[in-house]
Scaffold this motif. Sequence first.
Motif, PDB file in Angstrom:
ATOM      1  N   ALA A  22      18.499  19.488  -3.156  1.00 11.97           N
ATOM      2  CA  ALA A  22      17.523  18.991  -4.137  1.00 11.97           C
ATOM      3  C   ALA A  22      17.218  17.505  -3.913  1.00 11.97           C
ATOM      4  N   TYR A  23      18.265  16.709  -3.641  1.00  7.52           N
ATOM      5  CA  TYR A  23      18.072  15.258  -3.440  1.00  7.52           C
ATOM      6  C   TYR A  23      17.283  14.985  -2.164  1.00  7.52           C
ATOM      7  N   LEU A  24      17.631  15.687  -1.082  1.00  2.00           N
ATOM      8  CA  LEU A  24      16.944  15.471   0.203  1.00  2.00           C
ATOM      9  C   LEU A  24      15.473  15.881   0.120  1.00  2.00           C
ATOM     10  N   LYS A  25      15.211  16.961  -0.595  1.00  6.73           N
ATOM     11  CA  LYS A  25      13.834  17.428  -0.765  1.00  6.73           C
ATOM     12  C   LYS A  25      12.992  16.382  -1.504  1.00  6.73           C
ATOM     13  N   GLU A  26      13.632  15.691  -2.451  1.00  6.76           N
ATOM     14  CA  GLU A  26      12.948  14.677  -3.259  1.00  6.76           C
ATOM     15  C   GLU A  26      12.661  13.404  -2.466  1.00  6.76           C
ATOM     16  N   CYS A  27      13.650  12.964  -1.674  1.00 10.21           N
ATOM     17  CA  CYS A  27      13.502  11.681  -0.962  1.00 10.21           C
ATOM     18  C   CYS A  27      13.016  11.827   0.479  1.00 10.21           C
ATOM     19  N   TRP A  28      12.711  13.051   0.937  1.00 12.84           N
ATOM     20  CA  TRP A  28      12.324  13.246   2.338  1.00 12.84           C
ATOM     21  C   TRP A  28      11.040  12.508   2.732  1.00 12.84           C
ATOM     22  N   PRO A  29       9.999  12.418   1.869  1.00 10.39           N
ATOM     23  CA  PRO A  29       8.814  11.610   2.252  1.00 10.39           C
ATOM     24  C   PRO A  29       9.156  10.151   2.550  1.00 10.39           C
ATOM     25  N   LEU A  30      10.136   9.583   1.823  1.00  8.70           N
ATOM     26  CA  LEU A  30      10.560   8.198   2.077  1.00  8.70           C
ATOM     27  C   LEU A  30      11.278   8.090   3.419  1.00  8.70           C
ATOM     28  N   VAL A  31      12.072   9.122   3.763  1.00  2.73           N
ATOM     29  CA  VAL A  31      12.786   9.143   5.057  1.00  2.73           C
ATOM     30  C   VAL A  31      11.772   9.184   6.193  1.00  2.73           C
ATOM     31  N   GLN A  32      10.745  10.052   6.066  1.00  2.00           N
ATOM     32  CA  GLN A  32       9.717  10.166   7.111  1.00  2.00           C
ATOM     33  C   GLN A  32       8.928   8.863   7.268  1.00  2.00           C
ATOM     34  N   LYS A  33       8.676   8.197   6.134  1.00  2.00           N
ATOM     35  CA  LYS A  33       7.936   6.932   6.182  1.00  2.00           C
ATOM     36  C   LYS A  33       8.753   5.839   6.881  1.00  2.00           C
TER      37      LYS A  33
ATOM     38  N   VAL B 237      25.468   9.762   0.875  1.00  2.00           N
ATOM     39  CA  VAL B 237      25.082   8.344   0.766  1.00  2.00           C
ATOM     40  C   VAL B 237      23.644   8.293   0.265  1.00  2.00           C
ATOM     41  N   PRO B 238      23.337   7.528  -0.792  1.00  2.00           N
ATOM     42  CA  PRO B 238      21.958   7.470  -1.299  1.00  2.00           C
ATOM     43  C   PRO B 238      21.001   6.867  -0.272  1.00  2.00           C
ATOM     44  N   PHE B 239      19.716   7.253  -0.369  1.00  2.00           N
ATOM     45  CA  PHE B 239      18.707   6.818   0.615  1.00  2.00           C
ATOM     46  C   PHE B 239      18.561   5.302   0.637  1.00  2.00           C
ATOM     47  N   GLU B 240      18.648   4.649  -0.539  1.00  7.22           N
ATOM     48  CA  GLU B 240      18.478   3.198  -0.631  1.00  7.22           C
ATOM     49  C   GLU B 240      19.482   2.456   0.248  1.00  7.22           C
ATOM     50  N   GLN B 241      20.689   3.004   0.372  1.00  9.86           N
ATOM     51  CA  GLN B 241      21.715   2.380   1.222  1.00  9.86           C
ATOM     52  C   GLN B 241      21.609   2.870   2.666  1.00  9.86           C
ATOM     53  N   ALA B 242      21.361   4.173   2.843  1.00 12.15           N
ATOM     54  CA  ALA B 242      21.346   4.757   4.198  1.00 12.15           C
ATOM     55  C   ALA B 242      20.226   4.190   5.054  1.00 12.15           C
ATOM     56  N   VAL B 243      19.088   3.826   4.438  1.00 11.27           N
ATOM     57  CA  VAL B 243      17.949   3.312   5.203  1.00 11.27           C
ATOM     58  C   VAL B 243      18.245   1.948   5.829  1.00 11.27           C
ATOM     59  N   ARG B 244      19.276   1.247   5.346  1.00 11.02           N
ATOM     60  CA  ARG B 244      19.668  -0.054   5.920  1.00 11.02           C
ATOM     61  C   ARG B 244      20.164   0.075   7.357  1.00 11.02           C
ATOM     62  N   ILE B 245      20.530   1.289   7.788  1.00 11.72           N
ATOM     63  CA  ILE B 245      21.047   1.499   9.148  1.00 11.72           C
ATOM     64  C   ILE B 245      19.965   1.213  10.189  1.00 11.72           C
TER      65      ILE B 245
ATOM     66  N   ASN C 256      31.511  -6.956   2.799  1.00 13.56           N
ATOM     67  CA  ASN C 256      30.034  -6.891   2.790  1.00 13.56           C
ATOM     68  C   ASN C 256      29.518  -5.541   3.274  1.00 13.56           C
ATOM     69  N   CYS C 257      30.282  -4.472   2.977  1.00 20.66           N
ATOM     70  CA  CYS C 257      29.920  -3.116   3.388  1.00 20.66           C
ATOM     71  C   CYS C 257      29.737  -2.219   2.169  1.00 20.66           C
ATOM     72  N   TYR C 258      28.902  -1.199   2.347  1.00 19.16           N
ATOM     73  CA  TYR C 258      28.795  -0.152   1.326  1.00 19.16           C
ATOM     74  C   TYR C 258      29.737   0.974   1.743  1.00 19.16           C
ATOM     75  N   ILE C 259      30.625   1.408   0.822  1.00 19.03           N
ATOM     76  CA  ILE C 259      31.632   2.427   1.144  1.00 19.03           C
ATOM     77  C   ILE C 259      31.446   3.619   0.208  1.00 19.03           C
ATOM     78  N   MET C 260      31.437   4.811   0.789  1.00 13.86           N
ATOM     79  CA  MET C 260      31.280   6.045   0.014  1.00 13.86           C
ATOM     80  C   MET C 260      32.409   6.997   0.382  1.00 13.86           C
ATOM     81  N   VAL C 261      33.251   7.316  -0.619  1.00 15.21           N
ATOM     82  CA  VAL C 261      34.365   8.261  -0.411  1.00 15.21           C
ATOM     83  C   VAL C 261      33.901   9.622  -0.907  1.00 15.21           C
TER      84      VAL C 261
END
Length: 310
Positions: free
Chosen positions: A44-55, A101-109, A154-159
């Motif tokens: 559900a989350y990926l379907k919602e944010c996928w246009p932002l990933v493609q952009k 990992v939320p898109f807002e953080q993952a896009v920093r890669i 200075n890192c984002y960490i997701m367990v």
Amino acid sequence: TVDESELLTVPDGWKEPAFTREDNPKGLLEESSFATLFPKYREAYLKECWPLVQKALGEHYVNATLDLIEGSMTVTTTKKTFDPYAIIRARDLIKLLARSVPFEQAVRILQDDIACDIIKIGSLVRKRDTFIKRRGRLLGPKGSTLKALELLTNCYIMVQGNTVSALGPFSGLKEVRKVVLDTMKNVHPIYNIKTLMIKRELSKDPELRSQSWERFLPKFKRKNLKKRKEPKKKNTKKEYTPFPPPQPESQVDKELASGEYFLKERQKKRKRVEEIKAKQADAIKKRQEERNKAFIPPKEKPVVKTKKGN
């Protein structure tokens, strides 16, 4: 003549220039692609944010496709892609998205000075209960330990589940991996956090940059290994003897020794009844004593007379 120490150190604020189309005007020879699977609860989350990933990937001329039937994400290069490392960053992006990992953080890669590290911790501890306890220790009460680690590195960490996803600069990722692995080896993260805090303060002093910091860093000793708890039941080995143990006496032998063997059946029965009655009398006497304890008055404390003031 230039001093060698100046050549080895990187100047403050120096940044590597960005990779542009002028560096690779002809583009890539072959098409590269990477795919990764994602769990059902992320659909559900990926379907919602996928246009932002493609952009975001479109700016680097990388195509991204989401397959909800197979549960996979795929990234591929195009004819316009000029940066050969862009596909590697896109691969890391979909990996991070698959690991909650939320898109807002993952896009920093996609930035040049940001990298990611996915640490597998599931196979480091055998027992499941111990693993959950140590993973919880990494999070800390209300996530305070994890927040402190994020501020120091200075890192984002997701367990999440059996992995720890970290996103940030290379120097911070190195420290995060060390802390995570030490925590799973039963070293409390507070020790590493204390060391990181001291290193952070020392790095501010320009005079100490070329010196060893060993004398400033704390040295923690393990206390629980020296004093080992002794077991309650100690198994002491008996001395070896070649002779077998003496054969135990049978019931007939015992009756012969005490003389009961020669008594008649009626006398034996009477003796057994007398033994039972004696046991019953002892039990009644003990029970009566326990009941009488409730009627015994407690000892009164002596009254202390206080002297009146003149």
